[in-house]
Design a protein around this motif. Structure first.
Motif, PDB file in Angstrom:
ATOM      1  N   HIS A 173      94.614  65.724  10.150  1.00  0.00           N
ATOM      2  CA  HIS A 173      93.709  66.937  10.654  1.00  0.00           C
ATOM      3  C   HIS A 173      93.049  67.288   9.543  1.00  0.00           C
ATOM      4  CE1 HIS A 173      97.253  67.451  13.550  1.00  0.00           C
ATOM      5  NE2 HIS A 173      96.510  67.907  14.027  1.00  0.00           N
ATOM      6  N   ALA A 174      93.321  67.320   8.436  1.00  0.00           N
ATOM      7  CA  ALA A 174      92.449  67.854   7.448  1.00  0.00           C
ATOM      8  C   ALA A 174      91.103  66.879   7.038  1.00  0.00           C
ATOM      9  CB  ALA A 174      93.417  67.867   6.111  1.00  0.00           C
ATOM     10  N   TRP A 175      91.561  65.561   7.263  1.00  0.00           N
ATOM     11  CA  TRP A 175      90.228  64.612   7.188  1.00  0.00           C
ATOM     12  C   TRP A 175      89.181  64.844   7.936  1.00  0.00           C
ATOM     13  CZ3 TRP A 175      88.923  60.542  10.157  1.00  0.00           C
ATOM     14  CH2 TRP A 175      87.732  59.634   9.512  1.00  0.00           C
ATOM     15  N   ILE A 176      89.779  65.050   9.284  1.00  0.00           N
ATOM     16  CA  ILE A 176      88.749  65.233  10.408  1.00  0.00           C
ATOM     17  C   ILE A 176      87.925  66.494  10.446  1.00  0.00           C
ATOM     18  CG2 ILE A 176      88.555  65.799  13.100  1.00  0.00           C
ATOM     19  CD1 ILE A 176      91.117  63.929  13.334  1.00  0.00           C
ATOM     20  N   VAL A 177      88.473  67.681   9.872  1.00  0.00           N
ATOM     21  CA  VAL A 177      87.851  68.808   9.787  1.00  0.00           C
ATOM     22  C   VAL A 177      86.876  69.017   8.391  1.00  0.00           C
ATOM     23  CG1 VAL A 177      89.377  69.901  11.357  1.00  0.00           C
ATOM     24  CG2 VAL A 177      89.652  70.296   8.807  1.00  0.00           C
ATOM     25  N   SER A 178      87.190  68.107   7.646  1.00  0.00           N
ATOM     26  CA  SER A 178      86.706  68.358   6.127  1.00  0.00           C
ATOM     27  C   SER A 178      85.200  68.349   6.193  1.00  0.00           C
ATOM     28  CB  SER A 178      87.340  67.143   5.348  1.00  0.00           C
ATOM     29  OG  SER A 178      86.811  65.854   5.735  1.00  0.00           O
ATOM     30  N   HIS A 179      84.553  67.719   7.006  1.00  0.00           N
ATOM     31  CA  HIS A 179      83.215  68.047   7.045  1.00  0.00           C
ATOM     32  C   HIS A 179      82.480  68.705   8.173  1.00  0.00           C
ATOM     33  CE1 HIS A 179      83.633  64.393   4.152  1.00  0.00           C
ATOM     34  NE2 HIS A 179      82.349  64.611   3.686  1.00  0.00           N
ATOM     35  N   GLY A 180      83.137  69.682   8.635  1.00  0.00           N
ATOM     36  CA  GLY A 180      82.750  70.809   9.458  1.00  0.00           C
ATOM     37  C   GLY A 180      82.792  70.108  10.902  1.00  0.00           C
ATOM     38  N   VAL A 181      81.870  71.135  11.757  1.00  0.00           N
ATOM     39  CA  VAL A 181      81.859  71.043  13.172  1.00  0.00           C
ATOM     40  C   VAL A 181      81.198  69.373  13.460  1.00  0.00           C
ATOM     41  CG1 VAL A 181      80.890  71.652  15.497  1.00  0.00           C
ATOM     42  CG2 VAL A 181      81.536  73.435  13.494  1.00  0.00           C
ATOM     43  N   ARG A 183      81.490  66.610  12.492  1.00  0.00           N
ATOM     44  CA  ARG A 183      82.353  65.558  12.347  1.00  0.00           C
ATOM     45  C   ARG A 183      83.338  65.682  13.359  1.00  0.00           C
ATOM     46  NH1 ARG A 183      85.888  63.494   7.025  1.00  0.00           N
ATOM     47  NH2 ARG A 183      83.964  62.104   6.897  1.00  0.00           N
ATOM     48  N   ILE A 184      83.767  66.950  13.706  1.00  0.00           N
ATOM     49  CA  ILE A 184      84.517  67.161  14.966  1.00  0.00           C
ATOM     50  C   ILE A 184      83.832  66.484  16.057  1.00  0.00           C
ATOM     51  CG2 ILE A 184      85.616  68.781  16.409  1.00  0.00           C
ATOM     52  CD1 ILE A 184      86.132  70.436  14.170  1.00  0.00           C
ATOM     53  N   ARG A 185      82.541  66.849  16.257  1.00  0.00           N
ATOM     54  CA  ARG A 185      81.696  65.980  17.428  1.00  0.00           C
ATOM     55  C   ARG A 185      81.847  64.740  17.454  1.00  0.00           C
ATOM     56  NH1 ARG A 185      75.597  66.493  17.264  1.00  0.00           N
ATOM     57  NH2 ARG A 185      76.218  64.767  15.521  1.00  0.00           N
ATOM     58  N   ASN A 186      81.694  64.067  16.329  1.00  0.00           N
ATOM     59  CA  ASN A 186      81.596  62.767  16.425  1.00  0.00           C
ATOM     60  C   ASN A 186      83.069  62.221  16.484  1.00  0.00           C
ATOM     61  OD1 ASN A 186      78.921  62.625  15.643  1.00  0.00           O
ATOM     62  ND2 ASN A 186      79.225  62.752  13.530  1.00  0.00           N
ATOM     63  N   PHE A 187      83.971  62.808  16.212  1.00  0.00           N
ATOM     64  CA  PHE A 187      85.287  62.271  16.324  1.00  0.00           C
ATOM     65  C   PHE A 187      85.841  62.351  17.773  1.00  0.00           C
ATOM     66  CE2 PHE A 187      89.937  63.754  16.749  1.00  0.00           C
ATOM     67  CZ  PHE A 187      90.469  62.546  16.598  1.00  0.00           C
ATOM     68  N   GLU A 188      85.443  63.557  18.535  1.00  0.00           N
ATOM     69  CA  GLU A 188      85.696  63.632  20.036  1.00  0.00           C
ATOM     70  C   GLU A 188      84.846  62.617  20.630  1.00  0.00           C
ATOM     71  OE1 GLU A 188      88.034  65.565  20.997  1.00  0.00           O
ATOM     72  OE2 GLU A 188      88.401  66.779  19.476  1.00  0.00           O
ATOM     73  N   LEU A 189      83.694  62.140  20.259  1.00  0.00           N
ATOM     74  CA  LEU A 189      82.861  61.212  21.133  1.00  0.00           C
ATOM     75  C   LEU A 189      83.477  59.802  21.109  1.00  0.00           C
ATOM     76  CD1 LEU A 189      79.938  61.233  22.288  1.00  0.00           C
ATOM     77  CD2 LEU A 189      79.170  60.351  19.993  1.00  0.00           C
TER      78      LEU A 189
END
Length: 484
Positions: A173-181, A183-189
């Motif tokens: 979780h921490a790795w995914i959110v570490s670079h802000g919104v 990175r979250i968008r790219n992860f969900e993509l």
């Protein structure tokens, strides 16, 4: 425009330090780059989770057939889509998060009340979803590694092995959110389509094994359709899973390029994807009746039943991906904004997300899981309290403000939304009254039957009360419409 330095960051001269933070600021038009594809994949990533997968079992336990269950999902998610579509428009138009927009109806101080409540609910979900994911990770590692399975001992009522699984899962979780919104968008993509692709493979297997839809879709001769009451309880159950997100949908829609992008993306990602995913879960489970002799609704149990390490690794990774996807976008992201709003001078999104994860552990989810009914009772009550907030926001933006907000005044204690020393009585009274009536069934046994409809009751009472009070209250005068 003049700007003043605040704790190392700049803020506009028209914004009060206690209400402004770069993470809370309006997203510049050039940075609103989420297309309908991004909105759709974010929702895909959130809808594809273990709770939704197993929801069909709960609906069928009510007495609904597979077809009636799918219909309940379709109706429930269609209602959610409409509520989120309308509540998302303010975020898209002004680029503002929920915790800033709520100041219009509650005042800068009063707005902290629903923000804290929504933040509490989000962190509770982080804890619950995170622990469920850690359990899945632990089960898979134990099946794959004898060394992992041999780890013994317990700390604070939970096995040491599960503590290690939680640490690994929290680190992801921490790795995914570490670079802000972004990175979250790219992860969900990636996560959203990946989970649906795996689900499609499982569905193909189910159709092949069952030579069709399978026994769960076979309606018994003489079966009478479920009553409308039962069907409606099923619908509200589906709404309850996402009712809290109807409040803070602006946290996502503020990054959308246009109204069309946020509406089309949510239409594809929410009701359409939910129905498809639910159908996949029923078809796959229907095949387990034929293969194993009984229905297996738990995806982790299903993977273990095949006794295949490769399938366990592949399917387990998908479950972990799905759980991470929903937890990051639906829970950590809104909770982080809420914490930033409470301490704008001290927190940024990244540090707030880390704090959310830390607080989530303190909720001791392993104790809650000993009484699953307790989890849903708490979340149901919180959903009932947040229903009025959704109704108040909709009435405030569309009826009272006529879809026009003064952005600068949302960041000022003495602006046109300041009401009475930063507290708007209309919003607070509507919230308390709506929440009390919607949640009455949880404390008054005679009204227990109303708990299944708490979200609808809360929206209706909150919206109606606020509309009357706001029309009569001089503190709600909209004033000059200054948009910065």
């Amino acid at each position: 425009m003049q700007r003043a330095a605040v704790d190392g960051a700049e803020r506009p001269s028209w914004a009060d330090a206690g209400l402004y933070n770069p993470d809370l600021a309006p997203v510049p038009q050039a940075q609103r780059d989420w297309s309908w594809v991004n909105m759709a994949t974010v929702w895909m990533g959130m809808v594809h989770n273990v709770v939704v997968y197993e929801a069909a079992a709960g609906l069928m336990a009510l007495g609904l057939t597979a077809w009636e269950s799918l219909a309940a999902v379709a109706v429930g998610y269609a209602v959610l889509f409409l509520a989120m579509w309308f509540n998302a428009r303010a975020g898209t138009r002004y680029g503002l998060p929920f915790c800033v927009l709520i100041r219009s109806a509650f005042g800068p101080h009063g707005g902290q009340v629903p923000v804290v409540l929504r933040g509490f609910c989000a962190i509770f979900w982080v804890s619950v979803q995170g622990y469920a994911g850690a359990q899945a990770l632990d089960a898979m590692l134990a099946a794959l590694s004898p060394g992992w399975a041999a780890i013994g001992g317990a700390v604070l009522g939970m096995s040491l092995r599960l503590w290690l699984a939680m640490a690994l899962f929290w680190a992801l979780h921490a790795w995914i959110v570490s670079h802000g919104v972004h990175r979250i968008r790219n992860f969900e993509l990636v996560a959203g389509p990946a989970v649906i692709a795996v689900g499609a493979c499982a569905t193909a297997w189910g159709l092949h094994v069952a030579h069709g839809l399978g026994p769960l879709f076979a309606v018994p001769p003489g079966h009478h359709p479920a009553s409308w009451t039962t069907f409606f309880v099923g619908v509200t159950g589906m709404i309850g899973v996402w009712s809290t997100f109807a409040v803070n949908i602006p946290d996502l829609s503020r990054f959308a390029r246009s109204e069309r992008d946020q509406a089309l993306g949510q239409l594809i990602g929410l009701p359409i994807t939910a129905v498809v995913f639910m159908a996949m879960s029923v078809i796959t489970t229907s095949a387990t009746v034929i293969v194993f002799g009984h229905a297996i609704w738990d995806p982790v149990e299903l993977l273990l039943a095949f006794h295949s390490k490769w399938l366990l690794m592949f399917g387990g990774a998908t479950i972990i991906l799905a759980t991470l996807s929903v937890n990051v976008a639906a829970n950590i992201m809104p909770a982080s904004y809420d914490l930033v709003n409470l301490m704008p001078r001290r927190l940024r999104f990244g540090s707030a997300a880390t704090l959310v994860l830390a607080i989530a552990v303190l909720f001791a989810p392993w104790l809650w899981f000993r009484d699953a009914q307790g989890i849903f009772a708490v979340l149901g009550a919180l959903g009932g309290l947040l229903g009025p907030v959704t109704g108040i926001m909709l009435v405030d933006f569309y009826l009272i403000r006529r879809q026009h907000l003064s952005v600068a005044d949302l960041y000022r204690y003495d602006g046109i939304y300041g009401a009475r020393s930063g507290w708007n009585p209309a919003g607070l009274i509507a919230f308390v009254l709506g929440g009390a009536i919607a949640s009455a069934g949880y404390v008054i046994p005679a009204l227990a039957s109303l708990t299944g409809f708490s979200w609808f009751i809360g929206i209706a009472i909150g919206a109606g009360t606020y509309a009357v009070l706001a029309r009569r209250g001089s503190a709600l005068a909209t004033g000059p419409l200054r948009v910065v």
